[in-house]
Write a protein that holds these residues in place. Sequence first.
Motif, PDB file in Angstrom:
ATOM      1  N   ALA A   1      57.622 -50.127  69.689  1.00  0.00           N
ATOM      2  CA  ALA A   1      59.168 -50.005  70.032  1.00  0.00           C
ATOM      3  C   ALA A   1      59.332 -48.799  70.943  1.00  0.00           C
ATOM      4  O   ALA A   1      60.454 -48.702  71.760  1.00  0.00           O
ATOM      5  N   HIS A   2      58.316 -47.918  71.216  1.00  0.00           N
ATOM      6  CA  HIS A   2      58.800 -46.809  72.296  1.00  0.00           C
ATOM      7  C   HIS A   2      58.058 -46.917  73.441  1.00  0.00           C
ATOM      8  O   HIS A   2      58.026 -45.908  74.342  1.00  0.00           O
ATOM      9  N   LEU A   3      56.654 -47.478  73.513  1.00  0.00           N
ATOM     10  CA  LEU A   3      55.888 -47.354  74.621  1.00  0.00           C
ATOM     11  C   LEU A   3      56.440 -48.477  75.650  1.00  0.00           C
ATOM     12  O   LEU A   3      57.189 -49.412  75.207  1.00  0.00           O
ATOM     13  N   PRO A   4      56.291 -48.079  77.235  1.00  0.00           N
ATOM     14  CA  PRO A   4      56.969 -48.903  77.991  1.00  0.00           C
ATOM     15  C   PRO A   4      56.384 -50.552  77.819  1.00  0.00           C
ATOM     16  O   PRO A   4      57.323 -51.403  78.142  1.00  0.00           O
ATOM     17  N   SER A   5      55.372 -50.924  77.542  1.00  0.00           N
ATOM     18  CA  SER A   5      54.823 -52.243  77.400  1.00  0.00           C
ATOM     19  C   SER A   5      54.364 -52.568  76.259  1.00  0.00           C
ATOM     20  O   SER A   5      53.463 -51.409  75.814  1.00  0.00           O
TER      21      SER A   5
ATOM     22  N   ALA B   1      51.595 -54.416  76.211  1.00  0.00           N
ATOM     23  CA  ALA B   1      50.282 -54.047  76.593  1.00  0.00           C
ATOM     24  C   ALA B   1      49.517 -52.715  76.410  1.00  0.00           C
ATOM     25  O   ALA B   1      48.583 -52.432  75.857  1.00  0.00           O
ATOM     26  N   MET B   2      50.388 -51.841  77.010  1.00  0.00           N
ATOM     27  CA  MET B   2      50.058 -50.255  76.341  1.00  0.00           C
ATOM     28  C   MET B   2      50.178 -49.961  75.078  1.00  0.00           C
ATOM     29  O   MET B   2      49.251 -49.418  74.625  1.00  0.00           O
ATOM     30  N   ALA B   3      51.043 -50.565  74.316  1.00  0.00           N
ATOM     31  CA  ALA B   3      51.047 -50.259  72.867  1.00  0.00           C
ATOM     32  C   ALA B   3      49.894 -50.975  72.074  1.00  0.00           C
ATOM     33  O   ALA B   3      49.341 -50.349  71.276  1.00  0.00           O
ATOM     34  N   GLY B   4      49.527 -52.326  72.563  1.00  0.00           N
ATOM     35  CA  GLY B   4      48.377 -52.873  72.006  1.00  0.00           C
ATOM     36  C   GLY B   4      47.251 -52.052  72.140  1.00  0.00           C
ATOM     37  O   GLY B   4      46.223 -52.188  71.220  1.00  0.00           O
ATOM     38  N   THR B   5      47.133 -51.704  73.316  1.00  0.00           N
ATOM     39  CA  THR B   5      45.579 -51.013  73.838  1.00  0.00           C
ATOM     40  C   THR B   5      45.585 -49.699  72.669  1.00  0.00           C
ATOM     41  O   THR B   5      44.514 -49.316  72.265  1.00  0.00           O
ATOM     42  N   MET B   6      46.677 -48.843  72.516  1.00  0.00           N
ATOM     43  CA  MET B   6      46.860 -47.729  71.924  1.00  0.00           C
ATOM     44  C   MET B   6      46.363 -47.944  70.471  1.00  0.00           C
ATOM     45  O   MET B   6      45.843 -47.678  69.659  1.00  0.00           O
ATOM     46  N   ALA B   7      47.166 -49.366  70.132  1.00  0.00           N
ATOM     47  CA  ALA B   7      46.948 -49.636  68.764  1.00  0.00           C
ATOM     48  C   ALA B   7      45.482 -50.056  68.232  1.00  0.00           C
ATOM     49  O   ALA B   7      45.121 -49.673  67.253  1.00  0.00           O
ATOM     50  N   ALA B   8      45.026 -50.575  69.152  1.00  0.00           N
ATOM     51  CA  ALA B   8      43.534 -51.155  69.047  1.00  0.00           C
ATOM     52  C   ALA B   8      42.515 -50.042  68.914  1.00  0.00           C
ATOM     53  O   ALA B   8      41.737 -49.970  67.911  1.00  0.00           O
ATOM     54  N   LYS B   9      42.813 -48.887  69.523  1.00  0.00           N
ATOM     55  CA  LYS B   9      42.097 -47.563  69.424  1.00  0.00           C
ATOM     56  C   LYS B   9      42.328 -46.729  68.275  1.00  0.00           C
ATOM     57  O   LYS B   9      41.373 -46.436  67.555  1.00  0.00           O
ATOM     58  N   LEU B  10      43.548 -46.894  67.648  1.00  0.00           N
ATOM     59  CA  LEU B  10      43.852 -46.411  66.319  1.00  0.00           C
ATOM     60  C   LEU B  10      43.357 -47.233  65.125  1.00  0.00           C
ATOM     61  O   LEU B  10      42.861 -46.663  63.970  1.00  0.00           O
TER      62      LEU B  10
END
Length: 145
Positions: free
Chosen positions: A30-34, A36-45
């Motif tokens: 909901a809050h990251l710009p793209s 792809a960026m949210a997915g990358t961070m979610a994968a790390k989490l």
Amino acid sequence: MKSRLSIVLAALWWGSLTGLGFVVVPMLFAHLPSPAMAGTMAAKLFTAQTWLSIACSFLLLLVLNKNRAQALSPLAQAAIKYVVAGLLLAVLVEFGVAPNIVTARASGGDLRFWHGLGTAMHIAQWLAAGWTLWCLSRSTNAGEA
């Protein structure tokens, strides 16, 4: 003391799955710009969550195994099955589904299928952890574990 430790471990496991899957990851998208960026961070989490799930599961199995001498209640015995199921789900998502999500994203493969499977397995792990917490807290309240 051991039964309290098992409840704390189960609560940590279930609570971390709840917080990540139902609060943090949706907030990223909901809050990251793209996406792809949210997915990358979610994968790390989710990778960090997998290791926390593995640690909680192993510690739960050790604590419940130590309680074996005290004759575990039927609820605590049932909890062991759900701990193992949750552990297997965590490992399968991390080492089976997640690499396929990365591959599908990079090559234009079936991302929707792999993402849906990963989501379903995360929910199944959440249910296993929740049932474990329920069983252990019920057996402790009844004075059985």
